[in-house]
Design a protein around this motif. Structure first.
Motif, PDB file in Angstrom:
ATOM      1  N   UNK A 103       1.342  -1.236  -0.216  1.00 28.69           N
ATOM      2  CA  UNK A 103      -0.299   0.558  -0.163  1.00 28.69           C
ATOM      3  C   UNK A 103       1.150   1.471  -0.194  1.00 28.69           C
ATOM      4  N   UNK A 104       1.973   1.416   0.642  1.00 35.65           N
ATOM      5  CA  UNK A 104       2.613   1.922   0.324  1.00 35.65           C
ATOM      6  C   UNK A 104       3.267   2.408  -0.723  1.00 35.65           C
ATOM      7  N   UNK A 105       3.519   1.551  -0.967  1.00 32.45           N
ATOM      8  CA  UNK A 105       4.890   1.480  -2.517  1.00 32.45           C
ATOM      9  C   UNK A 105       3.121   2.413  -3.191  1.00 32.45           C
ATOM     10  N   UNK A 106       2.144   1.669  -3.354  1.00 35.25           N
ATOM     11  CA  UNK A 106       0.850   2.356  -4.347  1.00 35.25           C
ATOM     12  C   UNK A 106       0.925   3.938  -4.302  1.00 35.25           C
ATOM     13  N   UNK A 107       0.601   4.430  -2.934  1.00 31.04           N
ATOM     14  CA  UNK A 107       0.737   5.118  -2.538  1.00 31.04           C
ATOM     15  C   UNK A 107       2.048   6.621  -2.723  1.00 31.04           C
ATOM     16  N   UNK A 108       3.234   5.995  -2.763  1.00 28.29           N
ATOM     17  CA  UNK A 108       3.952   7.125  -3.518  1.00 28.29           C
ATOM     18  C   UNK A 108       3.666   7.617  -4.767  1.00 28.29           C
ATOM     19  N   UNK A 126       8.174  -0.489  -9.296  1.00 30.91           N
ATOM     20  CA  UNK A 126       7.866  -0.046  -7.385  1.00 30.91           C
ATOM     21  C   UNK A 126       7.631  -1.518  -6.950  1.00 30.91           C
ATOM     22  N   UNK A 127       6.739  -2.082  -7.512  1.00 29.80           N
ATOM     23  CA  UNK A 127       6.061  -2.962  -6.931  1.00 29.80           C
ATOM     24  C   UNK A 127       7.218  -4.198  -7.364  1.00 29.80           C
ATOM     25  N   UNK A 128       7.473  -4.855  -8.028  1.00 33.41           N
ATOM     26  CA  UNK A 128       9.253  -5.576  -8.374  1.00 33.41           C
ATOM     27  C   UNK A 128      10.558  -5.279  -7.200  1.00 33.41           C
ATOM     28  N   UNK A 129      10.299  -4.096  -7.658  1.00 32.47           N
ATOM     29  CA  UNK A 129      11.742  -3.416  -6.571  1.00 32.47           C
ATOM     30  C   UNK A 129      11.534  -3.837  -4.991  1.00 32.47           C
ATOM     31  N   UNK A 130      10.058  -4.080  -3.953  1.00 28.76           N
ATOM     32  CA  UNK A 130       9.849  -3.673  -3.323  1.00 28.76           C
ATOM     33  C   UNK A 130       9.815  -5.198  -2.858  1.00 28.76           C
ATOM     34  N   UNK A 131       9.282  -6.027  -3.838  1.00 27.22           N
ATOM     35  CA  UNK A 131       9.537  -7.898  -3.565  1.00 27.22           C
ATOM     36  C   UNK A 131      10.582  -7.966  -3.573  1.00 27.22           C
TER      37      UNK A 131
END
Length: 458
Positions: free
Chosen positions: A39-44, A68-73
């Protein structure tokens, strides 16, 4: 050398149930933390995107989100397999491995989708062809050549991890291929900060991203590399004896210094690296098959591959490098007074240790052990002695000769434990046996959260 192994009885120990409920919530807490990060990544992305206009904008926006999601995952995947004791004990190695495998598939898909959307979106914006735009990105943008190699590595790891490929590869090869994940993440990290629109102009966000990856790197370095080296130097593990237990099954007794400081519990496992020719280069997971009494550890292994087959020829004095203990397949999981242990084949090893140590009153502990033939029932003498000492019950089921098998069905389990739905159940054995047992337990009315099992991957 002959090692005497004493069986201790804890049959009248109180049954601890207060802590089990708290441990049950740990996986949900970890998942909540992971999804909060999503949720934080999507909010960014949302906060940094005032508007999206036209096909190029939508494609580029989609590429930014998936990137962003790939980097976070990637950070989450490495964190899950960092072997932090609290995670291993609270979530369990098997569940962590399943999360890692599922997350890995999503990560590969997100990474490939990110690359395709960005190339397509940039091509529309610059009015060039997709191939030309791909070449421009790879060879003229900062850190993109390294990132291309990283994407290819992740895709290759994803292919190797597919079930069809996994079955054809030796465990050691599959494991070492996975170490390339570290290389891929290292190569891809730079482009996230040098090219990512959400990082270039936002210093605090960039610092937070560095902190996330830096924290994961510290966990990996400490728990996967430095802690095992420290333990190896502190405990000086070595082989004391190798003893045949059944056809193709041997027990390896290991001794060392201050082994009580390992705090190994019945049901847990180590990853063992034996410093002998042909064995030193790989570490395989084996459960403890007895409690750590009198300065000894013991594993019991069936010859199912090159590594396990070679353990029968180990010589006393062979040095051993052990990583662990790992896993949450322990007595702390239980929440009911009555316990049922279901073992198949060499899956008896962690259950034999639990059979001796798990707190239970007389008559509240039952073990069922399936094997192909009577001579395949490893550790049978010890199991009989433990049952007699603790007032527990043990049932043996074999396929040959016929007539001695207990059907692995709800009816078969109820015939052994009529109130099976009021038991905690610990399960270990071959994949087919475990799948059948889970189905039988479900049909018998045992809640899923009271069926405990663990497999050792990654």
């Amino acid at each position: 050398m002959t090692t005497a192994y004493e069986t201790r009885t804890v049959g009248r120990a109180p049954v601890p149930t207060a802590g089990a409920g708290a441990w049950r919530h740990v996986p949900n807490l970890i998942l909540l933390m992971i999804w909060s990060g999503v949720a934080g990544v999507l909010g960014l992305w949302w906060a940094d995107t005032p508007s999206v206009v036209g096909p190029a904008g939508w494609l580029t926006g989609g590429g930014r989100i998936t990137g962003l999601l790939a980097g976070y995952s990637c950070a989450v995947l490495l964190g899950l397999m960092s072997r932090v004791p609290a995670l291993e004990r609270g979530v369990g190695t098997d569940r962590l491995a399943r999360w890692h495998a599922m997350g890995g598939r999503y990560t590969v898909c997100l990474t490939v989708t990110h690359a395709l959307l960005i190339i397509w979106g940039y091509a529309l914006t610059s009015h060039t062809g997709v191939v030309d735009q791909a070449g421009t990105l790879v060879f003229h943008y900062p850190d993109m050549l390294k990132t291309t190699i990283a994407v290819l590595l992740l895709a290759g790891i994803g292919v190797v991890s597919a079930r069809a490929a996994r079955r054809r590869l030796p465990y050691e090869v599959w494991l070492y291929v996975h170490f390339l994940t570290y290389v891929a993440v290292f190569l891809a990290f730079g482009h996230q900060l040098s090219n990512g629109a959400d990082f270039v102009a936002h210093g605090p966000v960039r610092i937070g991203w560095y902190a996330m990856y830096g924290g994961v790197a510290v966990l990996l370095l400490w728990f996967r590399f430095l802690t095992p080296v420290r333990n190896a130097l502190r405990h000086g593990l070595r082989v004391a004896e190798v003893r045949a237990e059944a056809p193709g099954v041997v027990s390896v007794y290991l001794t060392g210094d201050r082994l009580d400081r390992l705090r190994a519990e019945a049901g847990q496992f180590f990853r063992w690296r034996f410093l002998a020719p042909g064995l030193w280069w790989t570490a395989n997971p084996y459960s403890l098959s007895a409690p750590a009494y009198h300065g000894y550890l013991r594993i019991t292994v069936k010859a199912a591959g090159g590594h396990s087959r070679a353990l029968a020829s180990l010589r006393p004095g062979t040095r051993v490098y052990a990583e662990g203990p790992y896993g949450g397949f322990t007595a702390v999981r239980r929440s009911r007074d009555k316990v049922l242990l279901l073992a198949g084949g060499v899956g008896i090893t962690p259950l034999r240790a639990l059979f001796e140590t798990i707190p239970a009153r007389t008559g509240d502990l039952t073990l069922v052990y399936w094997a192909r033939r009577p001579e395949d029932l490893a550790l049978r003498g010890e199991l009989d002695a433990i049952a007699a000492a603790r007032g527990a019950r043990v049932h043996y089921a074999v396929e040959d000769p016929p007539g001695y098998a207990v059907p692995l069905t709800a009816r078969g389990l109820v015939s052994i434990a009529p109130d099976v739905r009021d038991h905690d159940v610990y399960l270990c054995g071959p994949p087919g046996m475990m799948a059948a047992a889970r189905a039988a337990l479900r049909d018998a009315g045992v809640p899923r959260h009271r069926v405990h099992h663990e497999v050792f991957e990654l």
